[in-house]
Motif scaffolding. Structure first.
Motif, PDB file in Angstrom:
ATOM      1  N   LEU A 128       6.981  12.912  14.369  1.00 54.09           N
ATOM      2  CA  LEU A 128       6.328  13.109  13.080  1.00 54.09           C
ATOM      3  C   LEU A 128       5.617  14.452  13.014  1.00 54.09           C
ATOM      4  O   LEU A 128       5.580  15.101  11.958  1.00 54.09           O
ATOM      5  CB  LEU A 128       5.334  11.966  12.830  1.00 54.09           C
ATOM      6  CG  LEU A 128       4.771  11.874  11.411  1.00 54.09           C
ATOM      7  CD1 LEU A 128       5.894  11.799  10.376  1.00 54.09           C
ATOM      8  CD2 LEU A 128       3.872  10.651  11.284  1.00 54.09           C
ATOM      9  N   GLY A 129       5.063  14.903  14.140  1.00 58.45           N
ATOM     10  CA  GLY A 129       4.401  16.199  14.163  1.00 58.45           C
ATOM     11  C   GLY A 129       5.343  17.321  13.783  1.00 58.45           C
ATOM     12  O   GLY A 129       4.987  18.220  13.008  1.00 58.45           O
ATOM     13  N   ARG A 130       6.565  17.285  14.310  1.00 56.71           N
ATOM     14  CA  ARG A 130       7.548  18.329  13.991  1.00 56.71           C
ATOM     15  C   ARG A 130       7.889  18.321  12.501  1.00 56.71           C
ATOM     16  O   ARG A 130       7.999  19.372  11.854  1.00 56.71           O
ATOM     17  CB  ARG A 130       8.807  18.136  14.837  1.00 56.71           C
ATOM     18  CG  ARG A 130       9.758  19.320  14.804  1.00 56.71           C
ATOM     19  CD  ARG A 130      10.966  19.077  15.686  1.00 56.71           C
ATOM     20  NE  ARG A 130      10.646  19.061  17.092  1.00 56.71           N
ATOM     21  CZ  ARG A 130      10.497  20.149  17.843  1.00 56.71           C
ATOM     22  NH1 ARG A 130      10.606  21.340  17.297  1.00 56.71           N
ATOM     23  NH2 ARG A 130      10.236  20.044  19.128  1.00 56.71           N
ATOM     24  N   TYR A 131       8.062  17.115  11.937  1.00 59.33           N
ATOM     25  CA  TYR A 131       8.395  17.008  10.516  1.00 59.33           C
ATOM     26  C   TYR A 131       7.246  17.496   9.636  1.00 59.33           C
ATOM     27  O   TYR A 131       7.460  18.204   8.652  1.00 59.33           O
ATOM     28  CB  TYR A 131       8.738  15.553  10.165  1.00 59.33           C
ATOM     29  CG  TYR A 131      10.178  15.182  10.413  1.00 59.33           C
ATOM     30  CD1 TYR A 131      11.122  15.223   9.395  1.00 59.33           C
ATOM     31  CD2 TYR A 131      10.605  14.782  11.674  1.00 59.33           C
ATOM     32  CE1 TYR A 131      12.448  14.875   9.609  1.00 59.33           C
ATOM     33  CE2 TYR A 131      11.935  14.430  11.910  1.00 59.33           C
ATOM     34  CZ  TYR A 131      12.849  14.481  10.877  1.00 59.33           C
ATOM     35  OH  TYR A 131      14.167  14.135  11.102  1.00 59.33           O
ATOM     36  N   LEU A 132       6.035  17.108   9.966  1.00 54.34           N
ATOM     37  CA  LEU A 132       4.884  17.486   9.147  1.00 54.34           C
ATOM     38  C   LEU A 132       4.642  18.994   9.177  1.00 54.34           C
ATOM     39  O   LEU A 132       4.310  19.603   8.160  1.00 54.34           O
ATOM     40  CB  LEU A 132       3.634  16.741   9.625  1.00 54.34           C
ATOM     41  CG  LEU A 132       3.609  15.229   9.344  1.00 54.34           C
ATOM     42  CD1 LEU A 132       2.412  14.578  10.025  1.00 54.34           C
ATOM     43  CD2 LEU A 132       3.578  14.953   7.851  1.00 54.34           C
ATOM     44  N   CYS A 133       4.799  19.602  10.346  1.00 57.53           N
ATOM     45  CA  CYS A 133       4.605  21.051  10.442  1.00 57.53           C
ATOM     46  C   CYS A 133       5.677  21.804   9.657  1.00 57.53           C
ATOM     47  O   CYS A 133       5.397  22.842   9.054  1.00 57.53           O
ATOM     48  CB  CYS A 133       4.617  21.492  11.903  1.00 57.53           C
ATOM     49  SG  CYS A 133       3.116  21.050  12.789  1.00 57.53           S
ATOM     50  N   ALA A 134       6.905  21.274   9.680  1.00 58.52           N
ATOM     51  CA  ALA A 134       7.988  21.926   8.935  1.00 58.52           C
ATOM     52  C   ALA A 134       7.729  21.884   7.433  1.00 58.52           C
ATOM     53  O   ALA A 134       8.274  22.694   6.678  1.00 58.52           O
ATOM     54  CB  ALA A 134       9.319  21.256   9.256  1.00 58.52           C
TER      55      ALA A 134
END
Length: 632
Positions: free
Chosen positions: A210-216
Motif C-alpha cells: 500500500l505504501g508504494r501505491y499511495l506514494c505513486a
C-alpha cells in the motif's frame, strides 16, 4: 519527529560484536523462499543474489533457496543435480509422485547455492482447491482475474506442502528455519503456521504494498502515515486481497523484519506491527572490488561513454568532452517514487545557473529507466554510424604514424576514399537537434519524462549546459548504441542521482558507493537513513542526502540543485579525492559486516541479532502456535 536509530556507531573500528556464537548451524536447515529466486523482477533478486555466497559459506550444505520454475530463466541460470540431503530428496519425490514438477540444482551465481524450483503451471489444476483451503485458514478471498495473486497461492501452497513433507521426517525436532520474502511468498508462511508445522518462520517486507501505491498517487505519505484509512485505501486500489496476504504474513511470522528504519515506521502504520529487527541490505563487495584500479576503470569506461556522446551529438559537438560530467538516474520507471520529477526540475535550475555563471562545464544526464518502445531511434543509430565511419578513416592515418611515416593523403586515399570522407563530413551537418531519447517511445505524448522535458525546454540546444538522454531500456554490452553493462556504465559516470520519494532501501546508490562513484539520495530512502546514522559527514564521502521529509518540495529541489551545482564546481583533482573517500565506505555495505553487526536480512551469521531473537524467545522450540488471533 525524527526517526529512531536502530544502531549507533561512528567508525568501522571497535564495532559491537554479536554475543551469541553457539547456534547449532550444523543441526539446522535454512530455506529462503522468494518469487525472485532465479527470476529477476526487482530488487529482491539483487538482495538474494548478492548475499548467496555469504549465506552458503556459513551454512554450507544446509542452505536452500525456493522459487518458481521458469524455463527461460533456468536454461542459463541453473545446473540441475540430485539433492544431497535424503530428507529433501524424499520430500521432493513425494510431491513428484502426486503430479507436481519439482526441480533441484545449483544456481549459477557466486556461492552456487542449492535451489528448489516449483513448476507453477504443473500444479495449476489445484488452484480452486488451494484457494478454498486458504480461505478457510485466513478468510482471504483471491479474485480469479488477479493472475499474480493466484500464482502466489499456488507457489505458497507448494512451499507449505514441501515443508510439511520435510518436517514429518524429523520427529517434531525443530530444526527448520524458513525465511519468506514479500507477500508473493507469504501464503506459504500462513499455511505453515496454520498447520502448526515445526518450522521457525521469518518474514521480510522490502516495501509495503500500500505504501508504494499511495506514494505513486503523489500524496504527502510520510507526514500523514497515521491518517490513512488503510482498508479503504487498499480497497479503492483493488489490492485489498494482496494487502491482507501481506498483513497476515507479518502477523503470523515468528520474526518480522524489514530493510530500513524508514520502512519500519511505514510498516508500523500500514501493517499494524513494528518489525522485530531492522536488517539493512548489503552487497557482495568482493564482486565490485577493484582495489587501486577503480580510478583507472572510471577513466576507461568514461572514454567508452564519450564515444557514444560523439555519435549522439554529431553536428552539435561544440562542447569540451574533457570538461563534461556524466550524471545518471536508473531504476524502475516510477516517475514520482524514484524522484525523476524532482530531478528534471533541478536540472532545469542547474542549466540556468551554469548559463548565468558562463561556466565551461557541460552536464550530460542519462535516464536509464525501462519503458515500452518500438525500436531504436533512427537519428541515434545514424549518429553512431557516422562516428564509426569517421573513426575508420582516422585509424588509417594512425597506422602510418605508428610506422613512423608522415601519411601522404594522395597515396593512401583513392577517389573512393575521398568520396567516403566527403560523405562522412557532409553527414555530420545536422539541421535538427540531438534527440532526447535513444528509442521510439510507444506513447511518447503521454510519457511523463518526455512531457516534463518539453515543459522545461531541455531539448539539447547548443546554448544548454545541461543535456538530457533518455535510454528506456536496460543497458547491455551487446547494444549497438551504448555497448556497456550497467556496472561498466556506472563506473564511467561521475555522479548517480536518486532523489527518491519512496525507496525502502535503494540499491542504486549503494552500488555507486562500492564502485567509488558519488551519489545523491534522500532521507526517505533506507540507504540515505543508514548513511546518516553511520557516517558523521556523508557529503564529505560523496553521499549527498536531500531532505524530502521535513522540507517542502520546492526547498528540496533547491537543495538538490545546490548539490549538483556544487559538484559541477569541483575540479578534476577534487573529484578524484572524493571518489577515493566514497570507495572507502564499501566495507560498511558488505554482507559479512552487516551480518555480524546489524543482524542482516541474510540471517547468515550464527549469533546475529535475528538468531539471538529466535533463540531468546525460544521460537525454535515453537512455544507459540498459530491461533485464532493470528487468523483475525
Amino acid at each position: 519527529m525524527p526517526l529512531g536509530r536502530s544502531l549507533s556507531m561512528t567508525s568501522l573500528n571497535g564495532l559491537p560484536q554479536c554475543e551469541d556464537e553457539d547456534l547449532p548451524v550444523e543441526d539446522l536447515l535454512l530455506f529462503e523462499i522468494s518469487w525472485e529466486v532465479t527470476n529477476k523482477v526487482g530488487g529482491i533478486y539483487t538482495v538474494i543474489q548478492t548475499k548467496a555466497k555469504t549465506t552458503a559459506d556459513e551454512w554450507g550444505e544446509n542452505y536452500f533457496l525456493i522459487g518458481p520454475y521458469f524455463e527461460q530463466n533456468v536454461k542459463t541460470q541453473v545446473e540441475f543435480s540430485e539433492p544431497p540431503n535424503p530428507a529433501v530428496k524424499k520430500a521432493m519425490d513425494t510431491m513428484k509422485s502426486q503430479g507436481c514438477q519439482v526441480f533441484f540444482g545449483r544456481w549459477l551465481i557466486e556461492g552456487s547455492p542449492y535451489v528448489i524450483l516449483f513448476d507453477i503451471g504443473s500444479a495449476a489444476w489445484n488452484l480452486d482447491k488451494w484457494k478454498g483451503e486458504f480461505w478457510e485458514v485466513s478468510n482471504i478471498g483471491i479474485p480469479f482475474h488477479d493472475r499474480e495473486a493466484n500464482d502466489a497461492v499456488i507457489f505458497g501452497s507448494l512451499t507449505a506442502w514441501f515443508l510439511k513433507e520435510l518436517s514429518c521426517q524429523f520427529d517434531d525436532k525443530p530444526n527448520i528455519i524458513a525465511h519468506f520474502h514479500e507477500w508473493q511468498a507469504g501464503v506459504g508462511l500462513i499455511l505453515s503456521r496454520s498447520q502448526k508445522l515445526p518450522v521457525a518462520t521469518i518474514f521480510t517486507t522490502h516495501a509495503t504494498l500500500l505504501g508504494r501505491y499511495l506514494c505513486a498517487a503523489s500524496l504527502d505519505f510520510y507526514n500523514n502515515l497515521d491518517q490513512f484509512d488503510i482498508d479503504k485505501e487498499a480497497g479503492e486500489r483493488q489490492i485489498y486481497h494482496r494487502y491482507c496476504m501481506e498483513r497476515a504474513s507479518v502477523h503470523c511470522a515468528h520474526v518480522f523484519t524489514t530493510v530500513s528504519q524508514i520502512t519500519a515506521t511505514e510498516a508500523e502504520h500500514m501493517l499494524k506491527k513494528s518489525p522485530d529487527v531492522v536488517t539493512p541490505n548489503g552487497l557482495n563487495i568482493k564482486k565490485f572490488s577493484a582495489m587501486h584500479e577503480f580510478q583507472n576503470l572510471h577513466s576507461m569506461y568514461k572514454a567508452r561513454i564519450q564515444e557514444f556522446i560523439r555519435g549522439h551529438f554529431y553536428g552539435h559537438l561544440d562542447f569540451d568532452l574533457d570538461k563534461t560530467l556524466f550524471f545518471f538516474i536508473a531504476g524502475r520507471y516510477e516517475f514520482s517514487n524514484k524522484g525523476a520529477d524532482m530531478f528534471l526540475e533541478a536540472l532545469s535550475r542547474l542549466n540556468f545557473l551554469l548559463r548565468v555563471h558562463k561556466t565551461d562545464v557541460t552536464v550530460i544526464v542519462f535516464f536509464i529507466m525501462p519503458a515500452k518502445t518500438n525500436n531504436f531511434n533512427v537519428e541515434t543509430l545514424k549518429g553512431q554510424a557516422v562516428r564509426k565511419q569517421l573513426c575508420n578513416l582516422v585509424k588509417l592515418v594512425v597506422c602510418f604514424l605508428c610506422r613512423g611515416e608522415i601519411p601522404d593523403l594522395n597515396k593512401i586515399l583513392d577517389r573512393d576514399d575521398i568520396s567516403i570522407m566527403k560523405r562522412a563530413i557532409f553527414s555530420t551537418q545536422r539541421h535538427s537537434l540531438p534527440p532526447v531519447t535513444t528509442h521510439n517511445m510507444i506513447d511518447d505524448s503521454n510519457d511523463p519524462i518526455l512531457n516534463t522535458i518539453r515543459r522545461i525546454g531541455l531539448f539539447n540546444n547548443r546554448t544548454d549546459r545541461v543535456k538530457v538522454i533518455l535510454h528506456p531500456e536496460f543497458l547491455s554490452s551487446t547494444s549497438p548504441l551504448l555497448p556497456l553493462d550497467y556496472e561498466e556504465f556506472v563506473r564511467g559516470c561521475h555522479l548517480g542521482v536518486f532523489p527518491s520519494y519512496y525507496e525502502p532501501w535503494g540499491y542504486t546508490p549503494a552500488e555507486c558507493t562500492v564502485m567509488g562513484i558519488p551519489s545523491v539520495t534522500t532521507n526517505l530512502s533506507g540507504f540515505g537513513c543508514f548513511m546518516q546514522e553511520h557516517v558523521a559527514d556523508p557529503e564529505a564521502y560523496g553521499i549527498y542526502i536531500v531532505d524530502r521529509r521535513f522540507r517542502s518540495p520546492d526547498e528540496s529541489c533547491n537543495q538538490l540543485t545546490q548539490f549538483l551545482y556544487g559538484f559541477c564546481q569541483q575540479n578534476r583533482r577534487q573529484r578524484i579525492i572524493q571518489r577515493n573517500r566514497t570507495e572507502r565506505l564499501s566495507d560498511l555495505l558488505d554482507w559479512k559486516y552487516l551480518g555480524r553487526v546489524c543482524g542482516t536480512e541474510a540471517l547468515t551469521i550464527p549469533g546475529s541479532k535475528v538468531y539471538s531473537f529466535l533463540r531468546g524467545k525460544e521460537y525454535l522450540s515453537l512455544n507459540r502456535n498459530y491461533t485464532d488471533q493470528d487468523k483475525s
